[in-house]
Design a protein around this motif. Structure first.
Motif, short mmCIF file in Angstrom:
data_model
loop_
_atom_site.label_atom_id
_atom_site.label_comp_id
_atom_site.label_asym_id
_atom_site.label_seq_id
_atom_site.Cartn_x
_atom_site.Cartn_y
_atom_site.Cartn_z
N THR A 318 -42.21 14.82 10.83
CA THR A 318 -40.95 15.13 11.15
C THR A 318 -40.75 16.61 11.37
OG1 THR A 318 -40.26 13.25 9.93
CG2 THR A 318 -38.89 14.94 10.48
N ASN A 355 -47.30 5.84 2.83
CA ASN A 355 -45.99 5.61 2.81
C ASN A 355 -45.23 5.85 1.56
OD1 ASN A 355 -43.25 4.62 4.04
ND2 ASN A 355 -43.45 3.07 2.62
N LYS A 359 -43.37 8.85 -0.18
CA LYS A 359 -41.72 8.68 -0.81
C LYS A 359 -41.73 9.21 -2.24
CE LYS A 359 -39.77 4.97 0.12
NZ LYS A 359 -38.42 5.56 0.77
N GLN A 364 -37.84 10.83 -2.29
CA GLN A 364 -36.90 10.82 -1.22
C GLN A 364 -35.54 9.81 -1.55
OE1 GLN A 364 -39.31 9.48 2.09
NE2 GLN A 364 -39.59 11.57 3.12
N HIS A 368 -32.61 11.63 -0.81
CA HIS A 368 -32.17 11.16 0.59
C HIS A 368 -32.57 11.81 1.92
CE1 HIS A 368 -29.43 8.73 -1.71
NE2 HIS A 368 -29.02 9.72 -2.42
N SER A 369 -34.21 12.55 1.49
CA SER A 369 -34.49 12.97 2.73
C SER A 369 -35.39 11.96 3.54
CB SER A 369 -35.74 14.08 2.30
OG SER A 369 -36.59 14.53 3.21
N ASN A 370 -35.17 12.07 4.79
CA ASN A 370 -35.69 11.12 5.81
C ASN A 370 -37.12 11.82 6.56
OD1 ASN A 370 -35.25 8.36 6.79
ND2 ASN A 370 -34.61 9.23 8.70
N ASP A 371 -37.62 12.85 5.92
CA ASP A 371 -38.80 13.21 6.42
C ASP A 371 -40.03 12.32 6.28
OD1 ASP A 371 -37.56 15.62 7.11
OD2 ASP A 371 -38.30 16.77 5.07
N GLY A 372 -40.71 12.42 7.40
CA GLY A 372 -42.05 11.25 7.33
C GLY A 372 -42.69 11.70 8.49
N GLY A 421 -39.40 8.50 4.62
CA GLY A 421 -38.23 8.36 4.75
C GLY A 421 -37.39 7.40 3.84
#
Length: 508
Positions: A318, A355, A359, A364, A368-372, A421
């Motif tokens: 990301t 994954n 996380k 996350q 609440h981070s949506n990075d990936g 994410g």
């Protein structure tokens, strides 16, 4: 007496002879009538006999004179010698004389013109002198009368007019001038002009006094404004110096940031696999790696488990720049832990473990981070029959391959699931196996190349990318790289790069 005759014919039949008896006196009379003011005309025979001459040939002579008698003594010898050879219709010079001769048609006679060229020059000079004297006298008379007329009609009135102008300019009393009637109007005009001028000068004087007062008042206002401007200028100078200092500080900080970015790029390139690892396993390859902002969120990872087997991942984290680069470093470290330490070798299981690790590491669920990231991971193992077994898994990415002697691009599709994410920790990825012959060409990459837009915001697109790959498949990998880079540069001319770009080609 001389006789001239001429035979005549009719329809080519001889009819008779036409004859003419002519006395020498009559021939001399004809020559005398044709005589010029300068020079001499005379007629001779082909035997050099003198038939006609205005002065020395006549019928009273007992014998016919020869041509020698017609020439002056100064040229007598040379002229007599050369006369038979003179070219007709041409002037020939002998001493101070010009000789011109022509043959008389239908006779054996020749008419000759003899002239001393000094006589011609003197004649010309005399005529020119007379004409010149007449012209000069005429001009003198014209100038005399013209001067008298112009003096009375123009010069004297003009001088009086100049005197009148000087008197008016010096404010002297007006005088009476004896000038022609047509000049009286100009004297009146000059008097009127000077009268009007004096009136205007008086008005201008009053106007200038009022204007000087306004200028004085305006000068006082401008002086006050200038003092205010000087004060403002001092404030602006102080602010300019402050801004200059701030710019210098920002420049230093920018240099430090640039040094840090260059160091980060060095670290990122060090983390990426060395090219020797590609040369050890693959027949040929190319890598197009173009970060958008110095460092990149795109990455590639390689683990050679044995001389016969290798595992690779091509991913797109990301963002781009420093955030993307940090994410790519984290992902590379996690891949090493999952494969080398934990021993996970199935590509689908590696994606699932990656994954969970992303996380957890980025917390996350709390932030609440949506990075990936998205990408493809695969393993290649050499078989005994010179074929390769490809085990492939993907997260929102595609890969392409072209079989030898095949005019089509095959697509390897994966799952639409994203790595990292917000969402469930348990995400299942599927894997697929394909048996590939030697000389197969594999292509992996991020979405940076197909999503690059041109100046009218049109993307390259995956369809065009596949067509380009198919058209250059017969070339070596380095040539393919040059072609792809050239196509990209042409497409994005006059626009900026929108994302990190990674495209890799491998030949088995």
């Amino acid at each position: 007496m001389i006789t001239a005759y001429l035979p005549f014919f009719k329809n080519d039949q001889f009819e008779g002879i036409l004859g003419l008896d002519l006395t020498l006196d009559s021939l001399n009379a004809i020559i005398q009538q044709s005589q010029r003011k300068v020079g001499t005309l005379f007629v001779t025979t082909k035997n050099q006999q003198l038939l006609a001459h205005p002065r020395i040939a006549s019928a009273t002579q007992k014998t016919i004179l020869f041509t020698k008698a017609a020439f002056p003594e100064s040229i007598n010898t040379s002229a007599l010698k050369n006369y038979p050879t003179y070219t007709t219709n041409t002037f020939v010079q002998e001493g101070n004389y010009w000789i011109y001769s022509e043959s008389i048609p239908h006779t054996s006679w020749r008419i000759t013109y003899l002239v001393n060229y000094w006589d011609i020059y003197l004649r010309v000079f005399r005529d020119v002198g007379i004409n010149t004297m007449f012209i000069i006298l005429t001009i003198f008379v014209l100038l005399f009368f013209t001067n008298r007329y112009s003096q009375r009609r123009f010069i004297s009135p003009a001088m009086s007019l100049v005197t009148h102008i000087q008197n008016e300019n010096n404010h002297l009393p007006a005088q009476t001038y004896q000038v022609p009637r047509q000049w009286q109007h100009w004297f009146e005009v000059i008097s009127s002009i000077f009268a009007d001028n004096r009136s205007l000068v008086q008005e201008l004087k009053v106007h200038n006094e009022a204007l000087e007062q306004k200028v004085a008042d305006r000068t006082r206002e401008i002086t006050a404004q200038n003092e205010e401007l000087i004060q403002n200028q001092e404030e602006i100078t102080s602010q300019r110096d402050y801004i200059a200092n701030q710019n210098l500080t920002l420049k230093r900080k920018e240099e430090n940031i640039q040094h840090s970015l260059n160091a980060a790029l060095t670290i990122q390139r060090a983390v990426l696999p060395a090219e020797q690892k590609f040369r050890d396993f693959f027949e040929d390859y190319f890598i197009i790696f173009k970060p958008k902002d110095v460092v990149s969120g795109d990455f590639y990872w390689l683990w050679q488990k044995s001389p016969q087997e290798v595992m690779m991942m091509v991913g797109d984290c990301t963002g781009h720049g420093i955030p993307g680069a940090f994410m790519s470093l984290i992902t590379t470290a996690l891949l090493d832990r999952l494969t080398r330490i934990k021993g996970i070798e199935n590509p689908a299981e590696v994606l699932s473990g990656l994954n969970r690790a992303v996380k957890k590491l980025l917390r996350q669920e709390e932030t609440h981070s949506n990075d990936g990231l998205e990408g493809v991971i695969f393993s290649l193992s050499k078989q005994d029959n010179e074929e390769y077994l490809l085990n492939f898994a993907s997260a929102r990415s595609q890969a392409y391959y072209i079989l030898p002697h095949q005019a089509d691009v095959e697509v390897l599709d994966g799952d639409r699931t994203f790595v990292g994410g917000v969402g469930s920790d348990i995400r299942t990825f599927s894997s697929q196996e394909v048996l590939l012959p030697k000389e197969t060409q594999l292509y992996f990459g991020s979405d940076g190349y197909p999503d690059q837009n041109n100046v009218v915001r049109k993307k390259i697109g995956r369809k065009r990318l596949k067509a380009t790959l198919l058209s250059i498949a017969s070339q070596k990998m380095q040539a393919q790289q040059q072609h792809l880079v050239g196509c990209l540069a042409t497409h994005m001319k006059d626009t900026d790069q929108r994302d990190d770009i990674l495209l890799m080609g491998l030949r088995l």
